[in-house]
Design a protein around this motif. Structure first.
Motif, PDB file in Angstrom:
ATOM      1  N   PHE A   1      17.566  12.553  73.615  1.00  0.00           N
ATOM      2  CA  PHE A   1      16.136  12.769  73.315  1.00  0.00           C
ATOM      3  C   PHE A   1      15.918  12.818  71.799  1.00  0.00           C
ATOM      4  O   PHE A   1      14.982  12.222  71.276  1.00  0.00           O
ATOM      5  CB  PHE A   1      15.644  14.071  73.954  1.00  0.00           C
ATOM      6  CG  PHE A   1      15.523  14.027  75.453  1.00  0.00           C
ATOM      7  CD1 PHE A   1      14.975  12.921  76.090  1.00  0.00           C
ATOM      8  CD2 PHE A   1      15.928  15.095  76.231  1.00  0.00           C
ATOM      9  CE1 PHE A   1      14.839  12.876  77.479  1.00  0.00           C
ATOM     10  CE2 PHE A   1      15.796  15.067  77.614  1.00  0.00           C
ATOM     11  CZ  PHE A   1      15.259  13.955  78.243  1.00  0.00           C
TER      12      PHE A   1
ATOM     13  N   ILE B   1      10.916  14.774  78.373  1.00  0.00           N
ATOM     14  CA  ILE B   1      11.532  16.049  77.971  1.00  0.00           C
ATOM     15  C   ILE B   1      10.975  17.188  78.826  1.00  0.00           C
ATOM     16  O   ILE B   1      11.711  18.043  79.313  1.00  0.00           O
ATOM     17  CB  ILE B   1      11.309  16.309  76.451  1.00  0.00           C
ATOM     18  CG1 ILE B   1      12.096  15.292  75.627  1.00  0.00           C
ATOM     19  CG2 ILE B   1      11.701  17.737  76.075  1.00  0.00           C
ATOM     20  CD1 ILE B   1      11.801  15.294  74.138  1.00  0.00           C
TER      21      ILE B   1
ATOM     22  N   MET C   1      17.786  25.563  82.600  1.00  0.00           N
ATOM     23  CA  MET C   1      16.956  25.267  81.422  1.00  0.00           C
ATOM     24  C   MET C   1      15.653  24.602  81.851  1.00  0.00           C
ATOM     25  O   MET C   1      15.541  24.085  82.958  1.00  0.00           O
ATOM     26  CB  MET C   1      17.708  24.350  80.460  1.00  0.00           C
ATOM     27  CG  MET C   1      18.940  24.990  79.846  1.00  0.00           C
ATOM     28  SD  MET C   1      18.521  26.325  78.713  1.00  0.00           S
ATOM     29  CE  MET C   1      18.959  25.555  77.163  1.00  0.00           C
TER      30      MET C   1
ATOM     31  N   CYS D   1      15.311  22.810  74.669  1.00  0.00           N
ATOM     32  CA  CYS D   1      14.911  23.972  75.465  1.00  0.00           C
ATOM     33  C   CYS D   1      15.267  25.275  74.752  1.00  0.00           C
ATOM     34  O   CYS D   1      16.030  25.283  73.781  1.00  0.00           O
ATOM     35  CB  CYS D   1      15.613  23.941  76.827  1.00  0.00           C
ATOM     36  SG  CYS D   1      14.925  22.707  77.947  1.00  0.00           S
TER      37      CYS D   1
ATOM     38  N   ASN E   1      23.734  16.635  76.692  1.00  0.00           N
ATOM     39  CA  ASN E   1      22.631  16.175  77.543  1.00  0.00           C
ATOM     40  C   ASN E   1      21.368  15.889  76.746  1.00  0.00           C
ATOM     41  O   ASN E   1      20.602  14.972  77.062  1.00  0.00           O
ATOM     42  CB  ASN E   1      22.285  17.239  78.599  1.00  0.00           C
ATOM     43  CG  ASN E   1      23.337  17.329  79.687  1.00  0.00           C
ATOM     44  OD1 ASN E   1      24.192  16.466  79.788  1.00  0.00           O
ATOM     45  ND2 ASN E   1      23.275  18.383  80.480  1.00  0.00           N
ATOM     46  N   CYS E   2      21.115  16.717  75.733  1.00  0.00           N
ATOM     47  CA  CYS E   2      19.828  16.641  75.030  1.00  0.00           C
ATOM     48  C   CYS E   2      19.835  15.673  73.851  1.00  0.00           C
ATOM     49  O   CYS E   2      18.774  15.238  73.401  1.00  0.00           O
ATOM     50  CB  CYS E   2      19.433  18.037  74.554  1.00  0.00           C
ATOM     51  SG  CYS E   2      17.657  18.312  74.644  1.00  0.00           S
TER      52      CYS E   2
ATOM     53  N   VAL F   1      18.871  20.808  70.698  1.00  0.00           N
ATOM     54  CA  VAL F   1      18.585  21.167  72.098  1.00  0.00           C
ATOM     55  C   VAL F   1      17.102  21.539  72.183  1.00  0.00           C
ATOM     56  O   VAL F   1      16.645  22.436  71.474  1.00  0.00           O
ATOM     57  CB  VAL F   1      19.488  22.337  72.558  1.00  0.00           C
ATOM     58  CG1 VAL F   1      19.010  22.917  73.880  1.00  0.00           C
ATOM     59  CG2 VAL F   1      20.933  21.857  72.687  1.00  0.00           C
TER      60      VAL F   1
ATOM     61  N   CYS G   1      12.475  17.121  82.270  1.00  0.00           N
ATOM     62  CA  CYS G   1      13.940  17.049  82.331  1.00  0.00           C
ATOM     63  C   CYS G   1      14.545  18.294  83.013  1.00  0.00           C
ATOM     64  O   CYS G   1      14.152  19.424  82.729  1.00  0.00           O
ATOM     65  CB  CYS G   1      14.494  16.917  80.912  1.00  0.00           C
ATOM     66  SG  CYS G   1      16.289  16.891  80.874  1.00  0.00           S
ATOM     67  N   ARG G   2      15.510  18.062  83.859  1.00  0.00           N
ATOM     68  CA  ARG G   2      16.225  19.172  84.508  1.00  0.00           C
ATOM     69  C   ARG G   2      17.735  18.920  84.436  1.00  0.00           C
ATOM     70  O   ARG G   2      18.466  19.280  85.351  1.00  0.00           O
ATOM     71  CB  ARG G   2      15.792  19.309  85.987  1.00  0.00           C
ATOM     72  CG  ARG G   2      14.329  19.665  86.185  1.00  0.00           C
ATOM     73  CD  ARG G   2      13.990  21.085  85.687  1.00  0.00           C
ATOM     74  NE  ARG G   2      12.573  21.396  85.888  1.00  0.00           N
ATOM     75  CZ  ARG G   2      11.609  21.140  85.011  1.00  0.00           C
ATOM     76  NH1 ARG G   2      11.908  20.588  83.833  1.00  0.00           N
ATOM     77  NH2 ARG G   2      10.357  21.452  85.276  1.00  0.00           N
TER      78      ARG G   2
HETATM   79  S1  SF4 Z   1      18.142  21.180  77.024  1.00  0.00           S
HETATM   80 FE1  SF4 Z   1      17.420  19.060  76.870  1.00  0.00          FE
HETATM   81  S2  SF4 Z   1      18.687  17.946  78.362  1.00  0.00           S
HETATM   82 FE2  SF4 Z   1      18.837  20.140  78.885  1.00  0.00          FE
HETATM   83  S3  SF4 Z   1      17.189  20.501  80.377  1.00  0.00           S
HETATM   84 FE3  SF4 Z   1      16.340  20.954  78.343  1.00  0.00          FE
HETATM   85  S4  SF4 Z   1      15.352  19.027  77.716  1.00  0.00           S
HETATM   86 FE4  SF4 Z   1      16.774  18.536  79.388  1.00  0.00          FE
END
Ligand code: SF4
Length: 214
Positions: free
Chosen positions: A120, A25, A34, A101, A116-117, A99, A28-29
């Motif tokens: 996780f 996490i 973010m 971030c 995307n998140c 999410v 993660c990009r």
């Molecule tokens: S919001 Fe989640 S998936 Fe998106 S960059 Fe951040 S950690 Fe990664």
């Protein structure tokens, strides 16, 4: 092997899985803009990996980004009160977000960020395996519906499910986000909200006692 030894092995394996996931996490990009240090940084899920309850919010607020603890200050005070009223400490429960971030200026999450998140969050829940998931807000509600389409659910107020819960899927309680509750400026509503969440948290710990190896 004794039950205690098995449990310790499980705890170690959970901690290792969570450590590896936390690292993923942090690195993660997937979402543009973010996970930038001190601006839109992430925080992995927080709390006990043996918690029978997981609270899932929307995304990381500014204060939460700084503290690295979801629901720090602001409307998170209602969550803190609920946990306290349930007779627990914050580190006794597991708390995460749809999410991970911090969206700039606390804007709503974009759809692609939720998509995307969500893996996780799903992996966190698979590590903790809570009996109850409390969703706080619409993004969390939608995501949990995708994860566990056959889970039994209740909305607004926890309806105690009859009989044993099916293994492999938690019971899901869809609650309002605490910031929505605060915006109503209604003390009675806030008190009911806190006591409703506290009852749900207490119920989950009662379930854990009844089914210690669940
Ligand atoms: S919001 Fe989640 S998936 Fe998106 S960059 Fe951040 S950690 Fe990664």
């Amino acid at each position: 092997m004794s039950v205690n030894a098995t449990r310790e092995d499980t705890d170690v394996s959970r901690r290792l899985l969570k450590l590896a996931l936390d690292g993923e996490i942090k690195d993660c990009r997937r979402c543009e803009g973010m996970n930038k240090d001190r601006v839109t940084a992430s925080a992995p899920g927080y709390g006990s990996l043996r918690s029978p309850v997981a609270l899932v919010g929307q995304s990381l607020c500014q204060k939460c980004m700084e503290s690295q603890v979801p629901f720090t200050g602001g409307s998170g005070e209602l969550i803190d009160k609920s946990i306290e009223q349930a007779g627990r400490d914050k580190e006794d429960v597991f708390i995460s977000n749809a999410v991970h971030c911090h969206p700039p200026k606390n804007r709503p999450s974009h759809e692609h960020e939720i998509v995307n998140c969500s893996p996780f969050l799903h992996r966190e829940l698979e590590i903790v395996r809570p009996r109850l998931v409390i969703t706080l807000g619409r993004d969390a509600e939608r995501v949990l519906g995708f994860f566990y389409p056959r889970a039994r659910t209740s909305k607004s107020r926890l309806v105690i499910p009859r009989g044993r819960l099916p293994r492999g899927a938690p019971y899901i309680f869809h609650a309002k986000h605490p910031s929505w509750i605060q915006r109503q400026h209604d003390e009675r509503l806030e008190a009911d909200y806190v006591s409703g969440l506290a009852a749900a948290i207490r119920w989950s710990f009662g379930q854990a006692k009844e089914e210690p190896d669940g």
